[in-house]
Design an enzyme around this catalytic site. Structure first.
Site, PDB file in Angstrom:
ATOM      1  N   GLY A 123       9.185   0.569   0.555  1.00  0.00           N
ATOM      2  CA  GLY A 123       8.432   0.658  -0.687  1.00  0.00           C
ATOM      3  C   GLY A 123       8.562   2.036  -1.272  1.00  0.00           C
ATOM      4  O   GLY A 123       9.335   2.876  -0.804  1.00  0.00           O
ATOM      5  N   GLY A 124       7.783   2.286  -2.317  1.00  0.00           N
ATOM      6  CA  GLY A 124       7.896   3.556  -3.008  1.00  0.00           C
ATOM      7  C   GLY A 124       7.444   4.742  -2.178  1.00  0.00           C
ATOM      8  O   GLY A 124       7.941   5.858  -2.343  1.00  0.00           O
ATOM      9  N   MET A 125       6.500   4.523  -1.261  1.00  0.00           N
ATOM     10  CA  MET A 125       5.943   5.628  -0.489  1.00  0.00           C
ATOM     11  C   MET A 125       6.491   5.701   0.935  1.00  0.00           C
ATOM     12  O   MET A 125       6.434   6.763   1.558  1.00  0.00           O
ATOM     13  CB  MET A 125       4.415   5.500  -0.423  1.00  0.00           C
ATOM     14  CG  MET A 125       3.729   5.668  -1.759  1.00  0.00           C
ATOM     15  SD  MET A 125       3.808   7.354  -2.355  1.00  0.00           S
ATOM     16  CE  MET A 125       2.717   8.149  -1.193  1.00  0.00           C
ATOM     17  N   ASP A 136      -8.215  -3.466  -0.165  1.00  0.00           N
ATOM     18  CA  ASP A 136      -6.967  -4.128  -0.551  1.00  0.00           C
ATOM     19  C   ASP A 136      -6.790  -5.442   0.198  1.00  0.00           C
ATOM     20  O   ASP A 136      -5.699  -5.773   0.647  1.00  0.00           O
ATOM     21  CB  ASP A 136      -5.777  -3.201  -0.287  1.00  0.00           C
ATOM     22  CG  ASP A 136      -4.543  -3.591  -1.114  1.00  0.00           C
ATOM     23  OD1 ASP A 136      -4.703  -4.319  -2.117  1.00  0.00           O
ATOM     24  OD2 ASP A 136      -3.432  -3.181  -0.751  1.00  0.00           O
TER      25      ASP A 136
END
Length: 518
Positions: free
Chosen positions: A24-26, A134
């Site tokens: 993912g982005g992180m 979440d």
């Protein structure tokens, strides 16, 4: 952003990377293997900013605080490494989102079974003082043994912009979360209800089911534009209260669990998913596990061709929703110096915090003083007081200050009012592999300073020969942390005692560190 690691040539702590699972982005998630053959999922941080590192370290600490049957346990972590990482229990199971998309919605009876596991997970999470923030179908895995709530990436991350945190999962976010207002345990309950609605209907409960741009979704969530059409009437009592727009009107997870327990109690012989899920879901779960197990073995052969073959272990079993039962034990016998000590298998209870503090504790000095107390009673489940709103009808309240809960929240030990003893420093703490007859796994041995040796001998003499569980000593830290509860068979005068056995290597090493090993 860092490049992907070369699989087979990189490791995180003791874990050798076998394959990349997701990116993912992180960060990235890798499949990895311990020296002893345990398969884990290793989450890494790709970015190198100070704030990102701080948030990752916070996530590690928060995830470690949550221990329950329905969550994925943290095995080991290093938030301060060149590439920060966290290894968690590997669960080879599909997510609820994958199952609904591949097999269709779930029937009411099965949905109550899934809801019970998710509600119990929230009980564990909230008992640790956290808000998940979440909860959604893709963050709940479903092995046939029961659901597992995963990913604590934005739990209690007060420094993360709430609106940004909500955008990616706004279809399941509570209205107050979408508006950027403070989120509470009630916000998780809304997300639980939204996830259950998705399981039953096949879409999110907001108008247009989460379709449209992120901003359109955010506006619908912030204004509470719900569309609950299509929900089977028999699920109204379970799902709709969770979706109340006013957080104060939503039930607590313990109330949801009690409702589900009542429904599931109509089938007392039913156990895991084989008894509750429809054939299509069971087949999909079994197929996913088979594929993941085969992929793990293929990756192992590529990376470690000479390593012994080791099947992916089953997730921990789902607990029964029933009245408390006595804690059953597998006894492992120790002999040495004329003394014998039996350690209760289910009482080997760890709280592992290798990432807290600077790691520079002197040999034998625990991170907090260790109290050794006589045990009055034990039962399954976490300790709750009479004033605790999470107390279920089947739970027994414990006196304030005398209940200590195991790391997985499955066992509560109530200590007596006898004074016991406090250890500020052990002479020696050792983690070692037990190779004795019938032994299995690793063990932790403590050796007392001369000043404490006589007191420990006196304590063991007090409890030896008593009926269970009064012949146990509880090793505890803080107000509620239970480290171990060994069963004492006779007075121990040698100044040393194994207090935990049958552990994984990493578990034994971390318990030893908590007790003060260098």
């Amino acid at each position: 952003m860092a490049d992907a690691l070369p699989v087979g040539h990189s490791s995180f702590g003791p874990f050798t990377v076998l394959a990349e699972l997701a990116s993912g982005g992180m960060g990235r998630i890798y499949l990895a293997r311990s020296p002893g053959g345990r398969t884990v999922a290793v989450k890494t941080l790709l970015t190198d900013g100070t704030d990102d590192r701080r948030r990752f370290a916070r996530e590690v600490v928060l995830a470690q605080r949550v221990r329950g049957v329905y969550t994925a346990s943290v095995v080991e972590a290093d938030a301060h490494a060149a590439v920060p990482w966290m290894a968690t229990e590997y669960i080879p199971a599909p997510s609820l989102r994958d199952l609904v998309e591949g097999c269709g919605p779930l029937g009411p009876s099965a949905l109550h079974w899934v809801a019970a596991g998710m509600a119990e997970a929230l009980v564990s999470i909230h008992a640790a003082g956290l808000v998940h923030r979440d909860v959604k179908p893709s963050n709940v895995l479903l092995p046939v043994e029961g659901p597992r709530v995963i990913d604590f990436g934005i739990s209690q991350a007060g420094d993360v912009t709430r609106t940004q945190a909500a955008l990616g999962t706004v279809a399941y976010a509570a209205p107050e979360q979408a508006r950027g207002e403070p989120t509470t345990a009630a916000s998780d309950v809304f997300s639980l209800g939204a996830t259950l609605f998705f399981l039953a209907v096949g879409r999110a409960p907001y108008r247009e089911g989460g379709a449209g741009s992120a901003m359109e979704q955010l506006v619908r969530a912030a204004t509470g534009e719900l569309d609950t059409s299509g929900l089977p009437p028999e699920l109204d009592a379970l799902v709709l209260p969770c979706l109340a727009l006013d957080p104060a009107e939503r039930p607590a997870p313990a109330e949801i669990l009690a409702l589900c327990a009542s429904r599931l109690g109509e089938r007392p012989d039913a156990r895991g998913g084989e008894d509750w899920l429809n054939p299509a879901w069971i087949e999909a779960i079994a197929g996913h596990r088979e594929r993941r197990t085969r992929a793990v073995e293929d990756a192992r052969r590529r990376v470690q061709p000479d390593a012994a073959t080791d099947a992916v272990p089953l997730p921990r079993p789902t607990s029964r929703l029933a009245a408390q039962a006595p804690v059953r034990r597998t006894r492992l016998w120790w002999a040495g110096g004329g003394t014998v000590l039996a350690v209760a298998g289910l009482a080997v209870l760890l709280v592992i915090r290798p990432w807290e503090g600077d790691g520079a504790a002197a040999a034998g000095v625990p991170d907090k003083p260790v109290r050794i107390l006589e045990v009055e009673s034990e039962f399954r489940g976490s300790c709750t007081t009479g004033s605790d709103t999470r107390l279920l009808p089947t739970q027994t309240p414990v006196p304030d200050g005398r209940g200590f809960t195991s790391y997985d929240t499955q066992t509560c030990v109530v200590v007596s009012t006898a004074p016991g003893m406090t250890v500020n420093k052990f002479k020696k703490v050792t983690a070692f592999e037990d190779t004795g007859p019938g032994a299995k796994g690793w063990a932790v041995m403590v050796t007392f300073e001369d000043a404490d040796r006589t007191k420990f001998a006196e304590l063991t003499g007090n409890v030896a020969g008593r009926a269970e569980p009064h012949n146990h000593l509880a090793f505890v830290q803080g107000d509620d942390r239970l480290l171990a509860s060994p069963q004492i068979m006779e007075r121990l005068t040698g100044g040393s005692a194994p207090i935990a056995v049958g552990l994984e290597r990493n578990e034994a090493q971390f318990l030893a560190k908590v007790l003060g090993a260098p």
